[in-house]
Design an enzyme around this catalytic site. Sequence first.
Site, PDB file in Angstrom:
ATOM      1  N   HIS A  88      57.261  58.588  68.538  1.00 35.76           N
ATOM      2  CA  HIS A  88      57.282  57.254  67.944  1.00 35.76           C
ATOM      3  C   HIS A  88      58.048  57.193  66.633  1.00 35.76           C
ATOM      4  CE1 HIS A  88      54.686  53.355  68.435  1.00 35.76           C
ATOM      5  NE2 HIS A  88      55.969  53.094  68.282  1.00 35.76           N
ATOM      6  N   ASP A 115      49.457  50.439  70.408  1.00 39.95           N
ATOM      7  CA  ASP A 115      49.321  51.869  70.139  1.00 39.95           C
ATOM      8  C   ASP A 115      47.848  52.186  69.915  1.00 39.95           C
ATOM      9  OD1 ASP A 115      49.657  54.528  69.197  1.00 39.95           O
ATOM     10  OD2 ASP A 115      51.470  54.012  68.089  1.00 39.95           O
ATOM     11  N   HIS A 117      47.114  54.476  67.906  1.00 37.48           N
ATOM     12  CA  HIS A 117      47.147  54.923  66.518  1.00 37.48           C
ATOM     13  C   HIS A 117      47.886  53.902  65.654  1.00 37.48           C
ATOM     14  CE1 HIS A 117      47.218  58.395  69.291  1.00 37.48           C
ATOM     15  NE2 HIS A 117      46.308  58.900  68.479  1.00 37.48           N
ATOM     16  N   ASP A 119      49.833  54.729  63.044  1.00 31.45           N
ATOM     17  CA  ASP A 119      51.112  55.307  62.600  1.00 31.45           C
ATOM     18  C   ASP A 119      51.486  54.813  61.205  1.00 31.45           C
ATOM     19  OD1 ASP A 119      51.185  56.594  65.002  1.00 31.45           O
ATOM     20  OD2 ASP A 119      52.735  55.353  65.902  1.00 31.45           O
ATOM     21  N   HIS A 132      55.806  61.335  63.489  1.00 32.62           N
ATOM     22  CA  HIS A 132      55.502  60.273  64.457  1.00 32.62           C
ATOM     23  C   HIS A 132      54.240  59.510  64.085  1.00 32.62           C
ATOM     24  CE1 HIS A 132      52.667  62.501  67.540  1.00 32.62           C
ATOM     25  NE2 HIS A 132      52.354  62.794  66.297  1.00 32.62           N
ATOM     26  N   ASP A 219      53.626  52.196  72.643  1.00 31.46           N
ATOM     27  CA  ASP A 219      53.301  53.617  72.749  1.00 31.46           C
ATOM     28  C   ASP A 219      52.403  53.785  73.966  1.00 31.46           C
ATOM     29  OD1 ASP A 219      52.100  56.188  72.449  1.00 31.46           O
ATOM     30  OD2 ASP A 219      52.476  56.130  70.303  1.00 31.46           O
ATOM     31  N   ASP A 221      50.372  55.934  74.753  1.00 27.39           N
ATOM     32  CA  ASP A 221      49.008  56.408  74.542  1.00 27.39           C
ATOM     33  C   ASP A 221      48.039  55.258  74.232  1.00 27.39           C
ATOM     34  OD1 ASP A 221      49.074  55.867  71.755  1.00 27.39           O
ATOM     35  OD2 ASP A 221      49.596  57.918  71.241  1.00 27.39           O
ATOM     36  N   GLU A 264      56.624  57.947  73.590  1.00 24.96           N
ATOM     37  CA  GLU A 264      55.591  58.970  73.771  1.00 24.96           C
ATOM     38  C   GLU A 264      55.309  59.314  75.227  1.00 24.96           C
ATOM     39  OE1 GLU A 264      54.478  60.859  71.444  1.00 24.96           O
ATOM     40  OE2 GLU A 264      54.881  59.775  69.571  1.00 24.96           O
TER      41      GLU A 264
END
Length: 292
Positions: A88, A115, A117, A119, A132, A219, A221, A264
């Site tokens: 990312h 996402d 996360h 980030d 990332h 992303d 994930d 990702e």
Amino acid sequence: MDLGAGRRGVDMGPSALRVAGLNEKLEKLGYDVQDWGNVVVDQPESLPSGPSHARFLPQIVHTCARLSQLVEKAADEGRFPLVLGGDHSIAAGTLAGMSRFFHKAGKKLGLIWIDAHADMNTPESSPSGNVHGMPLACAIGLGPQELSHLAGYCPSIDPNNVAIVGLRSVDQIEVANVLGAGVHPFTMRDIDERGMRAVIADAIRFASDGTEGFHLSFDMDAVDPSEAPGVGTPVPGGITYREAHLAVETICDSTRMTSMEVVEVNPVLDVANRTALLGVELVMSAMGKRIL
């Protein structure tokens, strides 16, 4: 790009997405697809990792600068930039290029960040030093100056025009950045309680407020690992297959999306290329594919 990640293999993500038929499927939707190939990235085996608080930062900056130029060029030509990752950290380059494109015309760009996360770490807050985990911080002016000023000014994106969707893993020190920066975070609890349709409608509203449109950074994930196993930092309890499709379908319906990236995808960790295949499906839905 896998210089920003903690696990190897995500640099093969763009190839996995191509193998899953991305170009051919977009062409069947009627798009004129130009694949500009991979952006050259240094290999970590041939380089020192550098400072532990921001590993491989100079090499990531070099690649993101090149990416930003390509993204801006595509937008200048009236095309829709679609960026394939890769970890990312590439978002710092994508956002710098798109922001610069609109900045030249005195306009602003919004951002929807889907996402698990946030980030939004900085070198000072990151427990791993993996870049990332920093690109959104860089886009709103909090990260390393080499990346936060990549557009030639700072910030690339006004934090008030940033919506994060699907959050369920935020580092303890990172929480202060998420809550204090002015971005609009939507956790999995928000999605559970309100539903994806209501959450994504709010995200579109925030990202569109006073902007010419928004970039979508997806992303993989964000999706639950049972549906998308091929990611480097899986977190249980994520967005379902249908919630992911509804999110991008609603974004498409808004007609406000200016560009997109899918990141990702790690085929080394995947099962039968499932994550890349889902990534392609989501791009198709975001670009207008419908059942009826």
